[in-house]
Design a protein around this motif. Structure first.
Motif, mmCIF file in Angstrom:
data_model
loop_
_atom_site.group_PDB
_atom_site.id
_atom_site.type_symbol
_atom_site.label_atom_id
_atom_site.label_comp_id
_atom_site.label_asym_id
_atom_site.label_seq_id
_atom_site.Cartn_x
_atom_site.Cartn_y
_atom_site.Cartn_z
ATOM 1 N N LEU A 15 0.844 -1.191 0.000
ATOM 2 C CA LEU A 15 0.000 0.000 0.000
ATOM 3 C C LEU A 15 0.879 1.242 0.000
ATOM 4 C CD1 LEU A 15 -2.796 1.389 0.311
ATOM 5 C CD2 LEU A 15 -2.513 1.126 2.796
ATOM 6 N N ASP A 16 0.613 2.146 -0.932
ATOM 7 C CA ASP A 16 1.330 3.422 -1.054
ATOM 8 C C ASP A 16 0.339 4.529 -0.722
ATOM 9 O OD1 ASP A 16 2.744 5.690 -1.820
ATOM 10 O OD2 ASP A 16 3.001 5.081 -3.903
ATOM 11 N N VAL A 17 0.553 5.192 0.423
ATOM 12 C CA VAL A 17 -0.356 6.231 0.914
ATOM 13 C C VAL A 17 0.205 7.604 0.554
ATOM 14 C CG1 VAL A 17 -1.459 7.220 2.965
ATOM 15 C CG2 VAL A 17 -1.058 4.744 2.822
ATOM 16 N N GLY A 18 -0.588 8.408 -0.145
ATOM 17 C CA GLY A 18 -0.127 9.711 -0.627
ATOM 18 C C GLY A 18 0.777 9.509 -1.821
ATOM 19 N N THR A 19 0.270 8.800 -2.813
ATOM 20 C CA THR A 19 1.097 8.305 -3.922
ATOM 21 C C THR A 19 1.702 9.387 -4.802
ATOM 22 O OG1 THR A 19 1.213 6.524 -5.548
ATOM 23 C CG2 THR A 19 -0.715 7.944 -5.660
ATOM 24 N N GLY A 20 1.078 10.558 -4.867
ATOM 25 C CA GLY A 20 1.632 11.616 -5.723
ATOM 26 C C GLY A 20 1.742 11.138 -7.163
ATOM 27 N N THR A 21 2.914 11.278 -7.750
ATOM 28 C CA THR A 21 3.156 10.852 -9.137
ATOM 29 C C THR A 21 3.060 9.334 -9.287
ATOM 30 O OG1 THR A 21 4.707 12.691 -9.258
ATOM 31 C CG2 THR A 21 4.801 11.122 -11.038
ATOM 32 N N GLY A 22 3.212 8.634 -8.161
ATOM 33 C CA GLY A 22 3.173 7.177 -8.195
ATOM 34 C C GLY A 22 4.544 6.539 -8.351
ATOM 35 N N SER A 23 5.610 7.303 -8.162
ATOM 36 C CA SER A 23 6.948 6.766 -8.423
ATOM 37 C C SER A 23 7.282 5.582 -7.528
ATOM 38 C CB SER A 23 8.010 7.862 -8.289
ATOM 39 O OG SER A 23 8.073 8.364 -6.976
ATOM 40 N N PRO A 43 -7.088 7.875 6.880
ATOM 41 C CA PRO A 43 -7.404 6.455 6.838
ATOM 42 C C PRO A 43 -8.774 6.186 6.212
ATOM 43 C CG PRO A 43 -7.729 7.302 9.058
ATOM 44 C CD PRO A 43 -7.224 8.447 8.220
ATOM 45 N N VAL A 44 -8.849 5.112 5.455
ATOM 46 C CA VAL A 44 -10.104 4.660 4.842
ATOM 47 C C VAL A 44 -10.256 3.167 5.117
ATOM 48 C CG1 VAL A 44 -10.066 6.371 2.991
ATOM 49 C CG2 VAL A 44 -9.034 4.150 2.615
ATOM 50 N N VAL A 45 -11.479 2.683 4.935
ATOM 51 C CA VAL A 45 -11.731 1.257 5.128
ATOM 52 C C VAL A 45 -11.173 0.498 3.930
ATOM 53 C CG1 VAL A 45 -13.517 -0.518 5.359
ATOM 54 C CG2 VAL A 45 -13.794 1.701 6.501
ATOM 55 N N LEU A 46 -10.300 -0.450 4.202
ATOM 56 C CA LEU A 46 -9.754 -1.349 3.182
ATOM 57 C C LEU A 46 -9.953 -2.767 3.699
ATOM 58 C CD1 LEU A 46 -6.421 0.514 2.322
ATOM 59 C CD2 LEU A 46 -8.518 0.472 0.961
ATOM 60 N N ASP A 47 -10.380 -3.667 2.830
ATOM 61 C CA ASP A 47 -10.719 -5.017 3.278
ATOM 62 C C ASP A 47 -9.599 -6.031 3.051
ATOM 63 O OD1 ASP A 47 -10.892 -5.029 0.561
ATOM 64 O OD2 ASP A 47 -12.872 -5.946 0.453
ATOM 65 N N GLN A 48 -8.369 -5.598 3.235
ATOM 66 C CA GLN A 48 -7.250 -6.522 3.130
ATOM 67 C C GLN A 48 -6.115 -6.055 4.022
ATOM 68 O OE1 GLN A 48 -6.344 -5.128 -1.174
ATOM 69 N NE2 GLN A 48 -4.519 -6.239 -0.525
#
Length: 184
Positions: A35-43, A90-95
Motif C-alpha cells: 500500500l502506497d499512501v499519498g502516492t503523488g506521481t506514483g513513483s 485512513p479509509v476502510v480497506l478489506d485486506q
C-alpha cells in the motif's frame, strides 16, 4: 528507475535516491500486497510494481491529478498490478498488507499510524518519508509511546550542477525516512 522515466505533473514525487532507500527498507522481495499512501506521481508504487511483478500494489491519494498521473505512468510501464483509490487515509480497506509506504499524512498522522499498524500483516513493514521535522518527530514520539522498534535516518542529496565557470552540488530537500513494522 531514473526520475526522468516518469511522467511528471504538479503533484509531489519521491525522488530517485530517496525512492531507492525507501524501497529497500520496505523489503518487498517476498511481499504480496503493498500500500502506497499519498502516492503523488506514483513513483514508489510504479517502481515497486515494475521491480516485483508478483506484487499487488494499492495506492491512495486524495488528489485526482495524482491518480491521473499514476494511471499515465502505469500505462507507460504496462503494469496491471497497480490500482489507485481516490481517498484520504485512513479509509476502510478489506485486506492486509505486507508493506505500507506513507509519503504524506495530510495532517492525520496519528490516525494514519494507528490505521497502518492495523492493516499490516504480522511481519509487515512500514516506511514513512518526511520533509518536515515536526511531522517526523510526531511519528517518532508515537512509535516510542507504542513501544514499536524503529530506525530513522535523514538523507541529503545534491545533484552535480554547473554554476558559472565552476560546479557545485545543488541540494534537494533533506528527507527523514522512518522504518518500522510488526515483528521487529
Amino acid at each position: 528507475m531514473k526520475d526522468s522515466s516518469f511522467i511528471r505533473g504538479a503533484v509531489p514525487m519521491t525522488k530517485e535516491e530517496i525512492r531507492s532507500v525507501s524501497l529497500a527498507k520496505l523489503q518487498l522481495r517476498s511481499a504480496q500486497n503493498f500500500l502506497d499512501v499519498g502516492t503523488g506521481t506514483g513513483s514508489i508504487a510504479i517502481e515497486a510494481a515494475y521491480t516485483y511483478p508478483q506484487l499487488e500494489v494499492t495506492t491512495l491519494d486524495s488528489n485526482p491529478d495524482a491518480l491521473e498521473l499514476l494511471k499515465q505512468n502505469q500505462a507507460k510501464f504496462e503494469l496491471s498490478n497497480v490500482k489507485g483509490i481516490l481517498a484520504k487515509a485512513p479509509v476502510v480497506l478489506d485486506q492486509q498488507f505486507d508493506a505500507i509506504f506513507i509519503g504524506g499524512s495530510g495532517g492525520n498522522l496519528t490516525d494514519i499510524l494507528e490505521w497502518s499498524f492495523r492493516l499490516l500483516t504480522d511481519k509487515g513493514r512500514l516506511v514513512l518519508n518526511f520533509i518536515l521535522l515536526e511531522n517526523a518527530l510526531a511519528a517518532i514520539q508515537w512509535l516510542e509511546e507504542q513501544e514499536y522498534f524503529f530506525q530513522a535516518v535523514q538523507l541529503q542529496v545534491g545533484q552535480y550542477t554547473k554554476l558559472g565557470k565552476g560546479h557545485y552540488y545543488k541540494p534537494q530537500n533533506p528527507v527523514i525516512i522512518i522504518e518500522t513494522g510488526k515483528g521487529e
